[in-house]
Design a protein around this motif. Structure first.
Motif, PDB file in Angstrom:
ATOM      1  N   SER A   1     -17.993 -98.513 -50.930  1.00 57.91           N
ATOM      2  CA  SER A   1     -18.734 -97.351 -51.885  1.00 57.91           C
ATOM      3  C   SER A   1     -19.807 -97.015 -51.289  1.00 57.91           C
ATOM      4  CB  SER A   1     -19.121 -98.360 -53.250  1.00 57.91           C
ATOM      5  OG  SER A   1     -20.026 -99.275 -52.970  1.00 57.91           O
ATOM      6  N   ALA A   2     -20.184 -95.878 -51.949  1.00 56.77           N
ATOM      7  CA  ALA A   2     -21.442 -95.152 -51.557  1.00 56.77           C
ATOM      8  C   ALA A   2     -22.424 -94.543 -52.565  1.00 56.77           C
ATOM      9  CB  ALA A   2     -21.358 -93.985 -50.540  1.00 56.77           C
ATOM     10  N   GLU A   3     -23.454 -94.356 -52.811  1.00 57.51           N
ATOM     11  CA  GLU A   3     -24.103 -93.706 -54.025  1.00 57.51           C
ATOM     12  C   GLU A   3     -24.259 -92.268 -53.801  1.00 57.51           C
ATOM     13  OE1 GLU A   3     -27.992 -95.663 -56.125  1.00 57.51           O
ATOM     14  OE2 GLU A   3     -28.451 -93.969 -54.641  1.00 57.51           O
ATOM     15  N   ILE A   4     -23.981 -91.682 -54.940  1.00 59.63           N
ATOM     16  CA  ILE A   4     -24.005 -90.295 -54.916  1.00 59.63           C
ATOM     17  C   ILE A   4     -25.178 -89.759 -55.809  1.00 59.63           C
ATOM     18  CG2 ILE A   4     -21.735 -89.723 -54.466  1.00 59.63           C
ATOM     19  CD1 ILE A   4     -21.007 -89.423 -57.412  1.00 59.63           C
ATOM     20  N   SER A   5     -25.832 -90.403 -56.467  1.00 59.89           N
ATOM     21  CA  SER A   5     -26.974 -90.290 -57.350  1.00 59.89           C
ATOM     22  C   SER A   5     -27.527 -91.359 -58.159  1.00 59.89           C
ATOM     23  CB  SER A   5     -26.811 -89.013 -58.268  1.00 59.89           C
ATOM     24  OG  SER A   5     -25.871 -89.500 -59.264  1.00 59.89           O
ATOM     25  N   VAL A   6     -28.874 -91.400 -58.422  1.00 55.76           N
ATOM     26  CA  VAL A   6     -29.500 -92.360 -59.328  1.00 55.76           C
ATOM     27  C   VAL A   6     -30.016 -91.752 -60.563  1.00 55.76           C
ATOM     28  CG1 VAL A   6     -30.016 -93.822 -57.310  1.00 55.76           C
ATOM     29  CG2 VAL A   6     -31.465 -92.137 -58.149  1.00 55.76           C
ATOM     30  N   VAL A   7     -29.872 -92.477 -61.749  1.00 54.25           N
ATOM     31  CA  VAL A   7     -30.192 -91.813 -63.008  1.00 54.25           C
ATOM     32  C   VAL A   7     -31.120 -92.789 -63.423  1.00 54.25           C
ATOM     33  CG1 VAL A   7     -29.542 -91.096 -65.180  1.00 54.25           C
ATOM     34  CG2 VAL A   7     -28.064 -90.692 -63.319  1.00 54.25           C
ATOM     35  N   GLY A   8     -32.273 -92.474 -64.045  1.00 51.96           N
ATOM     36  CA  GLY A   8     -33.093 -93.535 -64.753  1.00 51.96           C
ATOM     37  C   GLY A   8     -33.710 -92.788 -65.779  1.00 51.96           C
ATOM     38  N   ASN A   9     -35.134 -92.934 -66.262  1.00 53.44           N
ATOM     39  CA  ASN A   9     -35.737 -92.474 -67.517  1.00 53.44           C
ATOM     40  C   ASN A   9     -35.829 -90.936 -67.356  1.00 53.44           C
ATOM     41  OD1 ASN A   9     -37.977 -92.238 -65.593  1.00 53.44           O
ATOM     42  ND2 ASN A   9     -39.331 -93.588 -66.722  1.00 53.44           N
ATOM     43  N   ASP A  10     -35.442 -90.511 -66.280  1.00 54.31           N
ATOM     44  CA  ASP A  10     -35.367 -88.769 -66.064  1.00 54.31           C
ATOM     45  C   ASP A  10     -34.071 -88.269 -66.918  1.00 54.31           C
ATOM     46  OD1 ASP A  10     -33.770 -90.190 -64.012  1.00 54.31           O
ATOM     47  OD2 ASP A  10     -33.477 -88.469 -63.327  1.00 54.31           O
ATOM     48  N   GLY A  11     -32.982 -89.038 -67.210  1.00 53.09           N
ATOM     49  CA  GLY A  11     -31.913 -88.569 -67.656  1.00 53.09           C
ATOM     50  C   GLY A  11     -30.880 -89.066 -68.233  1.00 53.09           C
ATOM     51  N   LEU A  12     -29.712 -88.981 -67.943  1.00 52.03           N
ATOM     52  CA  LEU A  12     -28.822 -89.490 -69.084  1.00 52.03           C
ATOM     53  C   LEU A  12     -27.191 -89.830 -68.118  1.00 52.03           C
ATOM     54  CD1 LEU A  12     -26.829 -87.452 -71.482  1.00 52.03           C
ATOM     55  CD2 LEU A  12     -27.654 -86.374 -69.481  1.00 52.03           C
ATOM     56  N   ILE A  13     -26.681 -90.981 -68.509  1.00 48.55           N
ATOM     57  CA  ILE A  13     -25.488 -91.142 -67.912  1.00 48.55           C
ATOM     58  C   ILE A  13     -24.321 -90.635 -68.626  1.00 48.55           C
ATOM     59  CG2 ILE A  13     -23.791 -93.056 -66.974  1.00 48.55           C
ATOM     60  CD1 ILE A  13     -26.561 -92.878 -65.569  1.00 48.55           C
TER      61      ILE A  13
END
Length: 242
Positions: A68-80
């Protein structure tokens, strides 16, 4: 006992008008996101969106081999769950909690109803999606052209930008899975940062001690993502615009 997070700790929810908040907040459900929890698998039909408050979720692409490889991170800036309002309803990526915490969950139909009012939520979601696409594109470039040391610096900066403080809980094995590299490479890169006094790493607990130095050691990819995010969502990142 620490207080439970408020919805406004998610910057997208905080950026909404009082009227929009009054329509959405009664339908939000606070959920715990333990480390490693899978919010959705590749191809799943999404039913909810998640607004993290003090957790980070990685969007990963998983190969047939299991790599696997990460394509993005989401935290308190956004939504899943952007696929819900973009019309696709599903996505080929996997959503995994990389730093434990909480999020507010909302039924997808509630979000779509608000989105279809063609008001402020529509503008906010589209701008956020553009910022997320920039992060995904820059991650692909970074993974192809920059060293593991630089990738780790970029990843740490993106992560702490999306948390309420400068600490995260993450094993080196998980970081290696996110970056799509060997664990030994992450161990060596983290060791260098610790010797420089940039981070403190102890049993899966990472504390960033010298953010300016971390930014110096990172490649240009972090600055590109931050600049575009600040341009698109200046009211979403108040803590970072200093």
């Amino acid at each position: 006992m620490p207080a439970l997070p408020a919805p406004q700790q998610n910057h997208l929810l905080a950026a909404l008008s009082v009227e929009a908040q009054n329509r959405l907040f009664p339908h939000l459900e606070l959920v715990s996101l333990p480390l490693g929890k899978v919010l959705y698998e590749s191809g799943d039909s999404l039913r909810h969106v998640y607004f993290p408050t003090n957790a980070i979720v990685s969007l990963l692409y998983v190969m047939e081999s299991g790599a696997s490889a990460e394509i993005s991170v989401v935290g308190n800036d956004g939504l899943i769950g952007i696929a819900l309002f973009m019309g696709g309803e599903s996505t080929p990526s996997r959503g995994v909690v990389q730093s434990a915490g909480y999020a507010y969950r909302l039924l997808g139909q509630r979000l779509k109803d608000e989105f279809n009012r063609h008001g402020e939520l529509l503008q906010l979601m589209l701008r956020y999606t553009q910022a997320l696409i920039t992060q995904m594109a820059q991650t692909a470039v970074c993974n192809r052209h920059h060293s593991i040391d630089q990738q780790l610096c970029r990843w740490l900066l993106l992560s702490i930008d999306r948390l309420p403080d400068n600490q995260l809980t993450m094993t080196q094995e998980l970081i290696a899975n996110m970056l799509g590299v060997r664990r030994e490479g992450v161990t060596e890169a983290a060791g260098k940062l610790q010797k420089l006094g940039v981070i403190e790493y102890n049993r899966g607990h990472i504390t960033v001690l010298d953010r300016p130095r971390l930014e110096q050691l990172s490649c240009e990819c972090y600055a590109v993502v931050k600049k575009e995010t600040d341009r698109l969502l200046p009211y979403v990142f108040p803590r970072l615009n200093h």
